[in-house]
Design a protein around this motif. Structure first.
Motif, PDB file in Angstrom:
ATOM      1  N   MET A  43       0.835  -1.124   0.288  1.00 46.97           N
ATOM      2  CA  MET A  43       0.038  -0.201   0.251  1.00 46.97           C
ATOM      3  C   MET A  43       0.908   0.735   0.011  1.00 46.97           C
ATOM      4  SD  MET A  43      -3.295  -0.933   3.224  1.00 46.97           S
ATOM      5  CE  MET A  43      -2.702  -2.571   3.280  1.00 46.97           C
ATOM      6  N   LEU A  44       2.189   1.495   0.574  1.00 46.67           N
ATOM      7  CA  LEU A  44       2.830   2.177   0.832  1.00 46.67           C
ATOM      8  C   LEU A  44       3.055   2.765  -0.687  1.00 46.67           C
ATOM      9  CD1 LEU A  44       4.008   2.163   4.157  1.00 46.67           C
ATOM     10  CD2 LEU A  44       2.496   4.450   3.825  1.00 46.67           C
ATOM     11  N   LYS A  45       3.869   1.640  -0.974  1.00 43.11           N
ATOM     12  CA  LYS A  45       4.499   1.795  -2.387  1.00 43.11           C
ATOM     13  C   LYS A  45       3.684   2.605  -3.037  1.00 43.11           C
ATOM     14  CE  LYS A  45       7.074  -0.212  -6.161  1.00 43.11           C
ATOM     15  NZ  LYS A  45       7.122  -2.271  -6.345  1.00 43.11           N
ATOM     16  N   GLU A  46       2.414   1.510  -3.675  1.00 42.86           N
ATOM     17  CA  GLU A  46       1.286   2.086  -4.014  1.00 42.86           C
ATOM     18  C   GLU A  46       1.205   4.031  -4.017  1.00 42.86           C
ATOM     19  OE1 GLU A  46      -2.935   0.691  -5.565  1.00 42.86           O
ATOM     20  OE2 GLU A  46      -2.433   1.036  -3.787  1.00 42.86           O
ATOM     21  N   LEU A  47       1.052   4.194  -2.653  1.00 38.36           N
ATOM     22  CA  LEU A  47       0.783   5.841  -2.105  1.00 38.36           C
ATOM     23  C   LEU A  47       1.538   6.596  -2.690  1.00 38.36           C
ATOM     24  CD1 LEU A  47      -1.233   4.995   1.149  1.00 38.36           C
ATOM     25  CD2 LEU A  47      -2.169   5.974  -0.614  1.00 38.36           C
ATOM     26  N   TYR A  48       3.048   6.039  -2.657  1.00 40.81           N
ATOM     27  CA  TYR A  48       4.076   6.975  -2.383  1.00 40.81           C
ATOM     28  C   TYR A  48       4.634   7.470  -4.224  1.00 40.81           C
ATOM     29  CZ  TYR A  48       6.179   7.487   1.856  1.00 40.81           C
ATOM     30  OH  TYR A  48       6.030   8.118   3.078  1.00 40.81           O
ATOM     31  N   HIS A  49       4.059   6.617  -4.496  1.00 42.09           N
ATOM     32  CA  HIS A  49       4.157   6.721  -6.035  1.00 42.09           C
ATOM     33  C   HIS A  49       2.510   7.383  -7.401  1.00 42.09           C
ATOM     34  CE1 HIS A  49       7.247   3.107  -6.018  1.00 42.09           C
ATOM     35  NE2 HIS A  49       7.552   4.294  -7.037  1.00 42.09           N
ATOM     36  N   GLN A  50       1.375   7.744  -6.038  1.00 39.61           N
ATOM     37  CA  GLN A  50       0.936   8.291  -6.185  1.00 39.61           C
ATOM     38  C   GLN A  50      -0.270   9.310  -5.362  1.00 39.61           C
ATOM     39  OE1 GLN A  50      -3.146   5.919  -8.107  1.00 39.61           O
ATOM     40  NE2 GLN A  50      -1.206   4.477  -8.040  1.00 39.61           N
ATOM     41  N   PRO A  51       0.584  10.705  -5.487  1.00 37.87           N
ATOM     42  CA  PRO A  51       0.889  11.434  -3.967  1.00 37.87           C
ATOM     43  C   PRO A  51      -1.071  12.470  -4.754  1.00 37.87           C
ATOM     44  CG  PRO A  51       2.439  12.132  -6.159  1.00 37.87           C
ATOM     45  CD  PRO A  51       2.092  10.301  -6.232  1.00 37.87           C
ATOM     46  N   GLU A  52      -1.157  12.109  -6.671  1.00 37.22           N
ATOM     47  CA  GLU A  52      -2.403  12.688  -6.393  1.00 37.22           C
ATOM     48  C   GLU A  52      -3.917  11.849  -5.402  1.00 37.22           C
ATOM     49  OE1 GLU A  52      -2.377   9.035  -9.517  1.00 37.22           O
ATOM     50  OE2 GLU A  52      -1.146  11.134  -8.411  1.00 37.22           O
ATOM     51  N   LEU A  53      -3.171  11.175  -4.856  1.00 37.41           N
ATOM     52  CA  LEU A  53      -4.375  10.326  -4.079  1.00 37.41           C
ATOM     53  C   LEU A  53      -4.082  11.309  -2.880  1.00 37.41           C
ATOM     54  CD1 LEU A  53      -3.230   6.062  -4.306  1.00 37.41           C
ATOM     55  CD2 LEU A  53      -5.240   7.383  -5.360  1.00 37.41           C
ATOM     56  N   GLY A  54      -3.825  11.449  -2.537  1.00 37.60           N
ATOM     57  CA  GLY A  54      -3.359  12.360  -0.949  1.00 37.60           C
ATOM     58  C   GLY A  54      -3.003  11.678   0.167  1.00 37.60           C
ATOM     59  N   PHE A  55      -1.650  10.781  -0.170  1.00 43.26           N
ATOM     60  CA  PHE A  55      -1.547  10.953   0.684  1.00 43.26           C
ATOM     61  C   PHE A  55      -0.003  11.360   1.062  1.00 43.26           C
ATOM     62  CE2 PHE A  55       2.851   8.170   1.538  1.00 43.26           C
ATOM     63  CZ  PHE A  55       2.098   6.771   3.175  1.00 43.26           C
ATOM     64  N   ILE A  56       0.448  11.811   2.100  1.00 44.34           N
ATOM     65  CA  ILE A  56       1.210  12.894   2.349  1.00 44.34           C
ATOM     66  C   ILE A  56       3.116  12.419   2.992  1.00 44.34           C
ATOM     67  CG2 ILE A  56       2.854  14.892   3.276  1.00 44.34           C
ATOM     68  CD1 ILE A  56      -0.406  15.272   3.043  1.00 44.34           C
TER      69      ILE A  56
END
Length: 159
Positions: A43-56
């Motif tokens: 999940m973290l890999k996905e989130l860091y690669h897609q900043p448009e999802l809102g994860f900081i």
């Protein structure tokens, strides 16, 4: 790098602090808790690669209870990610419920907090950039920012 000065952190605008974790209740049942533990890095890999999802940003601690602090841009973005059928979270949640459910071998938990200017404060001394200081920006905690009350007030009355 250790920053020796007294620093305080800020993040522009509103944001969300999301605490999430798991507790290994039965360490011998590796086949139960290892898949749960392995889901978060995906999940973290996905989130860091897609900043448009809102994860900081996220910070994690490992022990019998694993704790992760995440920073999100908004509650709406966090909830949208949780429900997204194309993202890593929903299949991991469904897998947990199917494989473990309420059998007691692995505990999972989360807490969610909305933050806005004037509702949070921070201090870091002799620390590398960490937590909110890594998610946002840091400033020297000088003048009125020497105390927790002063840091809270600085958010409400920026100079």
């Amino acid at each position: 790098m250790i920053r020796r000065e007294r620093l305080t952190a800020s993040l522009e605008g509103d944001f969300v602090v999301f605490l999430i974790g798991m507790r290994i209740n039965n360490p011998l049942k590796i086949h139960k808790w290892l898949p749960v533990a392995a889901a978060m890095p995906r999940m973290l890999k996905e989130l860091y690669h897609q900043p448009e999802l809102g994860f900081i940003h996220a910070e994690m601690w490992f022990s019998r209870t694993i704790i992760q602090v995440q920073y999100w841009r908004s509650m709406e973005q966090l909830l949208a990610y949780a429900r997204n059928k194309e993202a890593q979270h929903l299949p991991a949640w469904q897998s947990f419920n199917k494989a473990i459910g309420t059998d007691g071998t692995v505990g999972i938990w989360h807490e969610t907090y909305a933050a806005s200017p004037g509702t949070y404060e921070s201090i870091y001394v002799n620390m590398p950039l960490f937590g909110l200081g890594r998610a946002g920006s840091v400033q020297v905690a000088s003048g009125g920012r020497q105390s927790a009350a002063g840091r809270l007030n600085a958010h409400q009355n920026p100079s």
